[in-house]
Design an enzyme around this catalytic site. Structure first.
Site, mmCIF file in Angstrom:
data_model
loop_
_atom_site.group_PDB
_atom_site.id
_atom_site.type_symbol
_atom_site.label_atom_id
_atom_site.label_comp_id
_atom_site.label_asym_id
_atom_site.label_seq_id
_atom_site.Cartn_x
_atom_site.Cartn_y
_atom_site.Cartn_z
ATOM 1 C CD GLU A 1 -3.022 -0.996 0.322
ATOM 2 O OE1 GLU A 1 -3.223 0.110 -0.213
ATOM 3 O OE2 GLU A 1 -3.701 -2.001 0.055
ATOM 4 C CB CYS B 1 -1.774 7.476 0.903
ATOM 5 S SG CYS B 1 -3.249 6.739 1.636
HETATM 6 P P1 NAD Z 1 8.123 5.166 4.792
HETATM 7 O O1 NAD Z 1 8.196 4.367 3.562
HETATM 8 O O2 NAD Z 1 9.214 6.118 5.080
HETATM 9 O O3 NAD Z 1 8.009 4.226 6.093
HETATM 10 C C1 NAD Z 1 6.954 3.313 6.252
HETATM 11 C C2 NAD Z 1 7.341 2.282 7.291
HETATM 12 O O4 NAD Z 1 8.395 1.481 6.772
HETATM 13 C C3 NAD Z 1 7.846 2.868 8.601
HETATM 14 O O5 NAD Z 1 7.323 2.110 9.660
HETATM 15 C C4 NAD Z 1 9.354 2.672 8.491
HETATM 16 O O6 NAD Z 1 10.012 2.569 9.744
HETATM 17 C C5 NAD Z 1 9.419 1.356 7.758
HETATM 18 N N1 NAD Z 1 10.676 1.104 7.052
HETATM 19 C C6 NAD Z 1 11.607 1.979 6.615
HETATM 20 N N2 NAD Z 1 12.602 1.325 5.986
HETATM 21 C C7 NAD Z 1 12.316 0.013 6.044
HETATM 22 C C8 NAD Z 1 12.938 -1.157 5.559
HETATM 23 N N3 NAD Z 1 14.102 -1.107 4.894
HETATM 24 N N4 NAD Z 1 12.343 -2.356 5.768
HETATM 25 C C9 NAD Z 1 11.153 -2.421 6.414
HETATM 26 N N5 NAD Z 1 10.506 -1.340 6.905
HETATM 27 C C10 NAD Z 1 11.076 -0.135 6.703
HETATM 28 O O7 NAD Z 1 6.723 5.926 4.737
HETATM 29 P P2 NAD Z 1 6.155 6.994 5.751
HETATM 30 O O8 NAD Z 1 6.911 8.266 5.539
HETATM 31 O O9 NAD Z 1 6.077 6.429 7.099
HETATM 32 O O10 NAD Z 1 4.662 7.159 5.211
HETATM 33 C C11 NAD Z 1 4.316 8.010 4.169
HETATM 34 C C12 NAD Z 1 4.098 7.222 2.896
HETATM 35 O O11 NAD Z 1 3.107 6.229 3.108
HETATM 36 C C13 NAD Z 1 3.559 8.087 1.777
HETATM 37 O O12 NAD Z 1 4.169 7.728 0.578
HETATM 38 C C14 NAD Z 1 2.085 7.740 1.755
HETATM 39 O O13 NAD Z 1 1.446 7.990 0.529
HETATM 40 C C15 NAD Z 1 2.119 6.280 2.087
HETATM 41 N N6 NAD Z 1 0.836 5.798 2.581
HETATM 42 C C16 NAD Z 1 0.133 4.928 1.811
HETATM 43 C C17 NAD Z 1 -1.111 4.486 2.236
HETATM 44 C C18 NAD Z 1 -1.916 3.501 1.429
HETATM 45 O O14 NAD Z 1 -2.828 2.912 1.983
HETATM 46 N N7 NAD Z 1 -1.622 3.291 0.164
HETATM 47 C C19 NAD Z 1 -1.614 4.927 3.451
HETATM 48 C C20 NAD Z 1 -0.877 5.819 4.206
HETATM 49 C C21 NAD Z 1 0.367 6.246 3.760
#
Ligand code: NAD
Length: 503
Positions: free
Chosen positions: A250, A284
């Site tokens: 997602e 998002c």
């Molecule tokens: P992010 O990708 O920076 O982090 C998401 C999660 O992944 C965090 O918990 C982070 O600690 C973890 N993470 C980071 N590196 C990792 C790795 N190498 N392996 C495993 N986990 C890892 O995203 P964010 O800044 O927390 O959130 C914002 C993003 O999320 C935006 O792009 C937004 O559009 C998206 N989002 C999507 C939806 C959806 O349902 N499609 C919903 C909400 C947010």
């Protein structure tokens, strides 16, 4: 009770292990300090979840429903504390946090009540050749689901995976965002408190940054449900491939709104203002682009400007939750202005870290990152188009494909169908997000797989096909080494009858 005391209350007074600290994005104050889990502790959590899965999956779906509904009732009881925590860690107004909780409660209830329908076995026709068999399709839980979540909707977004996974009979190890760990701890603890007779490990949280998430991906969980940016999603998918762990992705979006010439322009402007700016644009499925048909463009822009009159960050919505995100908004804004864009609302003075006031840009080239990349801030780009054809072409012109909105009195559905994305609202803003029965997810760089609805429940199951011979058919020796010429003649006759005519 304030949010901070609520967290302190749940934490040990002295601890020497490494700690994860979450800060209030508006004030910089410490909100919570939680354990920073090591990879070994993440593996232990997954092992414990696997033991708990034996118990949880053996319950019938009605028993699981009761546990989930008890959880929801507890969250309703403690809603104010939870919403204050969301306000403290994420920055959004407590009322917005309450709206978010309302969505999450809808998912708990819907998944709890419909899991039985989703996992019910069904019989299918065995076909003429295998008429002596019974054929069934069964759905079983996958086992342990690793959920990795973002910070922007720290309650509702992870819940879209967690509650559907639990309802389908899996246990869950949840790695929340490092920016909102106390919110996650609060509702994970609430699950255990609402269900004291369940074994530990049905729902567990592990805390930390990306490394903790990576440890969860490598932990041998049966599926990783990841919500976050496309960039991290690619890393998660590559790491999961090492063990062929399936993933649900997602990811981000660059959601468009199409305002057709027969639209209710006032309603469209009201919806765009809220859809683009609420939650400081950190949604998002927030509105980042608008394509408006020429005959109504001027009226729409005037209505949008009026709608945003007096809307300020720090009042109508909160600060940017993550400082880095302000840099992305700044880059898109300055770049778009240099590339010929004009600010209809706001401008460079909208950037008042940690706040960003509403910005509406027009005449930004379609090739510019402000139009093509996720901004994730209160900035929207509006372009006037000749007709719906052009609007659809441009709306489909990025690599993302999460949500979209169409405003048109007569052609809304028809335009919606032509959009390459997972979810569309017609004449309403983000309506699909508040309907738990509707599957949610994207295409392209917005990810794949579905949460919510029946499809969301099925995501967290594995399909098993079972064919059971009910009785032997005398002389039917086809699947043996004693195959007889008579059996082959019978097969030829049957095939000619079944497939020999093209109808
Ligand atoms: P992010 O990708 O920076 O982090 C998401 C999660 O992944 C965090 O918990 C982070 O600690 C973890 N993470 C980071 N590196 C990792 C790795 N190498 N392996 C495993 N986990 C890892 O995203 P964010 O800044 O927390 O959130 C914002 C993003 O999320 C935006 O792009 C937004 O559009 C998206 N989002 C999507 C939806 C959806 O349902 N499609 C919903 C909400 C947010």
């Amino acid at each position: 009770m304030t949010a901070v005391t609520a967290v302190e209350h749940t934490m040990p007074a002295v601890c020497e292990e490494p700690r994860l600290r979450s800060l209030n994005p508006a004030t910089g104050d410490l909100v919570a300090e939680l354990p920073l889990h090591t990879p070994a502790q993440v593996h232990d959590a997954v092992d414990q979840a696997r033991r708990a899965a034996a118990y949880w999956s053996a319950l019938n779906w009605r028993e699981r429903r009761r546990a989930l509904l008890r959880w929801a009732a507890r969250l309703v009881r403690d809603a104010d504390v939870l919403c204050e925590l969301v306000h403290a860690e994420n920055g959004k107004p407590a009322e917005d946090a309450y709206l978010e909780l309302a969505l999450a409660l809808g998912h708990i209830r819907w998944s709890a009540r419909h899991a039985g329908q989703a996992v019910a076995a069904r019989r299918v026709s065995p076909g003429v050749l295998m008429a002596n068999c019974q054929a069934r399709v069964e759905r079983h839980p996958l086992g342990v689901i690793g959920v990795i979540g973002p910070w922007n909707y720290p309650v509702n977004t992870p819940m879209g995976s967690i509650t559907y996974a639990l309802a389908a009979g899996n246990t869950v190890v949840f790695k929340p965002s490092e920016h909102t760990p106390a919110v996650a701890k609060f509702y994970v603890d609430a699950f255990a408190a609402a269900n004291p007779t369940l074994p530990d490990g049905v729902l567990t949280a592990v805390f930390g940054e990306g490394g903790t998430g990576a440890a969860l991906v490598a932990s041998g969980a049966d599926l990783i449900a990841f919500t976050g940016s496309a960039a991290t999603g690619k890393k998660v998918m590559a790491a999961a491939a090492e063990q062929l762990t399936p993933v649900l992705m997602e990811l981000g979006g660059k959601d468009p709104v199409i305002v057709a010439e027969d639209a209710d322009v006032t309603a469209a402007a009201e919806a765009v203002a809220w859809g683009a700016m609420s939650n400081a644009g950190q949604t998002c499925i927030g509105v980042e682009r608008v394509y408006v048909e020429r005959p109504v463009a001027e009226r729409f822009l005037t209505a949008l400007r009026d709608e945003l009159q007096g809307i300020r960050a720090g009042d109508a919505y909160g600060p940017m939750t993550v400082p880095d995100q302000i840099d992305v908004v700044r880059r898109h804004l300055t770049g778009a202005l240099e590339a010929g864009g004009t600010a209809l609302v706001g401008g460079l003075d909208a950037l008042r870290p940690p706040y960003v006031d509403p910005v509406v840009l027009v005449d930004v080239p379609e090739s510019h990152p402000a139009v093509r990349e996720e901004t994730f801030g209160p900035l929207v780009v509006v372009r006037t188009v000749d007709d719906a054809e052009e609007a659809v072409r441009l709306a489909n012109g990025t690599r993302f494909g999460l949500g979209a909105t169409v405003f048109s009195r007569r052609h809304g559905q028809a335009i919606a169908r032509r959009l390459r994305c997972g979810t569309v609202s017609v004449n309403a803003m983000l309506a699909y997000a508040a309907i738990p029965a509707l599957p949610f997810g994207g295409v392209g760089d917005s990810g794949f797989g579905r949460i919510h609805g029946l499809e969301g429940l099925l995501t967290f199951t594995r399909t098993q096909a079972i064919a059971r011979r009910r009785f032997p058919v005398p002389g039917m020796t086809l699947p043996t080494f004693r195959r007889s010429p008579a059996a082959m003649r019978l097969l030829r006759t049957a095939l000619t009858r079944i497939h020999g005519r093209a109808r």
